[in-house]
Design an enzyme around this catalytic site. Structure first.
Site, PDB file in Angstrom:
ATOM      1  N   TRP A 166      10.959  -9.567  -1.507  1.00  0.00           N
ATOM      2  CA  TRP A 166      12.003 -10.436  -2.069  1.00  0.00           C
ATOM      3  C   TRP A 166      12.519 -11.307  -0.919  1.00  0.00           C
ATOM      4  O   TRP A 166      12.852 -10.778   0.150  1.00  0.00           O
ATOM      5  CB  TRP A 166      13.110  -9.545  -2.615  1.00  0.00           C
ATOM      6  CG  TRP A 166      14.241 -10.224  -3.309  1.00  0.00           C
ATOM      7  CD1 TRP A 166      14.159 -11.225  -4.240  1.00  0.00           C
ATOM      8  CD2 TRP A 166      15.642  -9.937  -3.145  1.00  0.00           C
ATOM      9  NE1 TRP A 166      15.420 -11.569  -4.665  1.00  0.00           N
ATOM     10  CE2 TRP A 166      16.341 -10.793  -4.006  1.00  0.00           C
ATOM     11  CE3 TRP A 166      16.364  -9.028  -2.367  1.00  0.00           C
ATOM     12  CZ2 TRP A 166      17.726 -10.773  -4.113  1.00  0.00           C
ATOM     13  CZ3 TRP A 166      17.735  -9.005  -2.470  1.00  0.00           C
ATOM     14  CH2 TRP A 166      18.416  -9.862  -3.333  1.00  0.00           C
TER      15      TRP A 166
ATOM     16  N   ASP B  20      15.092  -0.060  -1.612  1.00  0.00           N
ATOM     17  CA  ASP B  20      15.749  -1.002  -2.513  1.00  0.00           C
ATOM     18  C   ASP B  20      15.352  -0.598  -3.932  1.00  0.00           C
ATOM     19  O   ASP B  20      14.172  -0.649  -4.283  1.00  0.00           O
ATOM     20  CB  ASP B  20      15.280  -2.427  -2.191  1.00  0.00           C
ATOM     21  CG  ASP B  20      15.966  -3.462  -3.074  1.00  0.00           C
ATOM     22  OD1 ASP B  20      16.451  -3.106  -4.158  1.00  0.00           O
ATOM     23  OD2 ASP B  20      16.000  -4.651  -2.673  1.00  0.00           O
TER      24      ASP B  20
ATOM     25  N   LYS C  15      20.135  -5.268 -13.528  1.00  0.00           N
ATOM     26  CA  LYS C  15      19.029  -5.343 -14.490  1.00  0.00           C
ATOM     27  C   LYS C  15      19.086  -4.169 -15.464  1.00  0.00           C
ATOM     28  O   LYS C  15      18.904  -4.334 -16.659  1.00  0.00           O
ATOM     29  CB  LYS C  15      17.671  -5.332 -13.788  1.00  0.00           C
ATOM     30  CG  LYS C  15      17.654  -5.894 -12.384  1.00  0.00           C
ATOM     31  CD  LYS C  15      17.525  -7.386 -12.307  1.00  0.00           C
ATOM     32  CE  LYS C  15      17.738  -7.854 -10.874  1.00  0.00           C
ATOM     33  NZ  LYS C  15      17.410  -9.229 -10.624  1.00  0.00           N
TER      34      LYS C  15
HETATM   35  N1  PLP Z   1      16.696  -6.320  -4.582  1.00  0.00           N
HETATM   36  C1  PLP Z   1      15.728  -6.925  -5.274  1.00  0.00           C
HETATM   37  C2  PLP Z   1      14.314  -6.575  -4.987  1.00  0.00           C
HETATM   38  C3  PLP Z   1      16.036  -7.861  -6.254  1.00  0.00           C
HETATM   39  O1  PLP Z   1      15.055  -8.447  -6.942  1.00  0.00           O
HETATM   40  C4  PLP Z   1      17.394  -8.166  -6.505  1.00  0.00           C
HETATM   41  C5  PLP Z   1      17.778  -9.183  -7.505  1.00  0.00           C
HETATM   42  O2  PLP Z   1      17.019  -9.952  -7.986  1.00  0.00           O
HETATM   43  C6  PLP Z   1      18.364  -7.513  -5.764  1.00  0.00           C
HETATM   44  C7  PLP Z   1      17.989  -6.592  -4.799  1.00  0.00           C
HETATM   45  C8  PLP Z   1      19.838  -7.812  -5.919  1.00  0.00           C
HETATM   46  O3  PLP Z   1      20.374  -7.349  -7.094  1.00  0.00           O
HETATM   47  P1  PLP Z   1      21.942  -7.389  -7.367  1.00  0.00           P
HETATM   48  O4  PLP Z   1      22.129  -8.241  -8.577  1.00  0.00           O
HETATM   49  O5  PLP Z   1      22.332  -5.975  -7.633  1.00  0.00           O
HETATM   50  O6  PLP Z   1      22.625  -7.924  -6.176  1.00  0.00           O
END
Ligand code: PLP
Length: 424
Positions: A157, A238, A273
């Site tokens: 990401w 993560d 999500k």
């Molecule tokens: N980590 C990954 C791999 C993601 O794809 C995302 C969001 O798209 C996040 C973390 C961050 O999510 P949050 O909405 O909880 O900040």
């Protein structure tokens, strides 16, 4: 400010800053570099502005239902109705967040009665989304493990690199995705990890790898544990898509494995999500430590990190998450909804694969079926991605990643036909 002037001297009209003799006066912020924008969020904005009625948004990591809407889960509505009914005050939460939410998160991550939780060696704090958790952990590492370098998967990401570099840490990439096989370059990954200095931070996607959708198998995780332990590496998991891979419990496999192996590690988890509460910013950061005393020290310094940043997290996010996880009726409703979201994505994967396999029989599209979670890495080149957007109104990021959750029974055939056209 002119270089070396050492301070602001506010000048003429418009708040200009006087420079050294001979240099043109500049405004305070005139030297700023324009922000190029986040590539995914900018693409999402371009999609919103596109007037074509049959456009398809596969860019952003958001779950849309079969009608193309972001669902509000029944369990979330009911939790909010309870909160409204109680109409309680809205004090600041403690720095570490709501006790009820933190307890519920620990149960969700590690399972009821897990030794690590029961013995008090997990430090958990509620954070502003898991992004907030990732960054709080990064700031903590910078302060307390200052020489540590961070290793993320290639690819990962995009924001991982930005967040850890933003915290002042050096970020490198270890081999991960194998474009030739559509699998994991496990040997190359292991070789790289085996050569890292002890104390290096290894960022790992606990499930539903973003952007590739290619996860480590259970056997591969098990093979990784001795290496992480022997090399003294510190995993940073993560977990942003819990429930979208194989199931809520199943997707926690990696963290439970690391905890059982006695490793010290970080895990940032998100409810954006899994509960479809993106804008509530509901997440948490947990650090699994050697013992209770260490966990207390860690929690204390994580709190110090939060206090000098955003001070405390959201009471509304805590109320939703704590209620949904702790109330048996809401919990059952949530689990059913997560299962339905997961199986709708799997159905879209099968539909996409079916059309593409029929239209382009010479090509192998089986990766759509084997990749997990919201994302698929299509291998489409940037020029093909541009054609999809310009000619067909199908939006995806230029790496070729698609968010499968943007497909529905009304657009999947059209999208598959568009992909078939650009790969021809
Ligand atoms: N980590 C990954 C791999 C993601 O794809 C995302 C969001 O798209 C996040 C973390 C961050 O999510 P949050 O909405 O909880 O900040």
């Amino acid at each position: 400010m002119s270089a070396g002037s050492g301070g602001l001297s506010r000048g003429g009209p418009g708040g200009q800053v006087g420079g050294a003799a001979g240099t043109a006066p500049r405004t305070v912020f005139g030297h700023l570099e324009p922000y190029a924008g986040d590539p995914i969020l900018s693409l999402n904005a371009a999609f919103q502005a596109d007037p074509r009625p049959d456009k398809v948004n596969l860019s952003i990591g958001i779950y849309f239902d079969d009608a193309g809407r972001i669902p509000v889960l029944d369990c979330v509505r009911r939790a909010e109705a309870q909160m409204l009914e109680e109409s309680g005050p809205k004090p600041y939460l403690p720095i570490e967040g709501s006790a009820a939410m933190r307890k519920a998160v620990q149960g969700l991550l590690f399972g009821a009665g897990h030794e690590a939780v029961a013995s008090g060696r997990v430090a958990t704090l509620q954070t502003v989304g898991s992004s907030g958790g990732l960054r709080v952990g990064a700031d903590f590492i910078r302060r307390w493990l200052p020489g540590a370098q961070v290793w993320i998967s290639d690819p990962s990401w995009d924001n991982h690199r930005a967040m850890f570099e933003g915290a002042g840490l050096a970020v490198h990439a270890y081999p991960y995705y194998d474009a030739a096989t559509g699998g994991v370059r496990l040997d190359a990954m292991r070789d790289t990890l085996a050569g890292l200095p002890a104390g290096s931070i290894v960022l790992l996607h606990a499930c539903c790898h973003n952007p590739t959708g290619v996860d480590l198998s259970r056997a591969q995780w098990e093979a990784l544990v001795p290496l992480l332990r022997e090399r003294g590496l510190i995993p940073y998991l993560d977990l942003a898509y819990q429930g979208y891979g194989d199931g809520i419990e199943e997707d926690a496999f990696a963290l439970r494995l690391l905890a059982a192996a006695g490793l010290t590690f970080f895990v940032a988890n998100s409810f954006s999500k899994s509960m479809s509460v993106y804008g509530e910013r509901a997440g948490a950061l947990s650090v699994v430590c050697a013992d209770r005393a260490e966990a207390e020290l860690v929690l204390g310094q994580l709190k110090a990190t939060v206090r000098r940043n955003y001070s405390s997290p959201s009471i509304h996010a805590a109320g939703i998450v704590a209620r949904v996880l702790a109330d048996p009726v809401l919990r059952a409703s949530w689990e059913a909804d997560v299962a339905a979201m997961r199986s709708r994505i799997q159905a879209m994967r099968r539909a996409l694969h079916g059309v593409l396999a029929a239209k382009r029989p010479g090509r192998d599209f089986r990766y759509f079926l084997t990749q997990r979670g919201m994302f698929s890495y299509t291998g489409l080149a940037a020029a093909q991605v541009d054609r999809l957007r310009e000619e067909f109104g199908v939006y995806l990021v230029r790496s070729g990643r698609i968010c499968v959750a943007g497909l529905n029974s009304g657009n999947v055939e059209r999208t598959a036909a568009a992909i078939a056209a650009v790969v021809a």
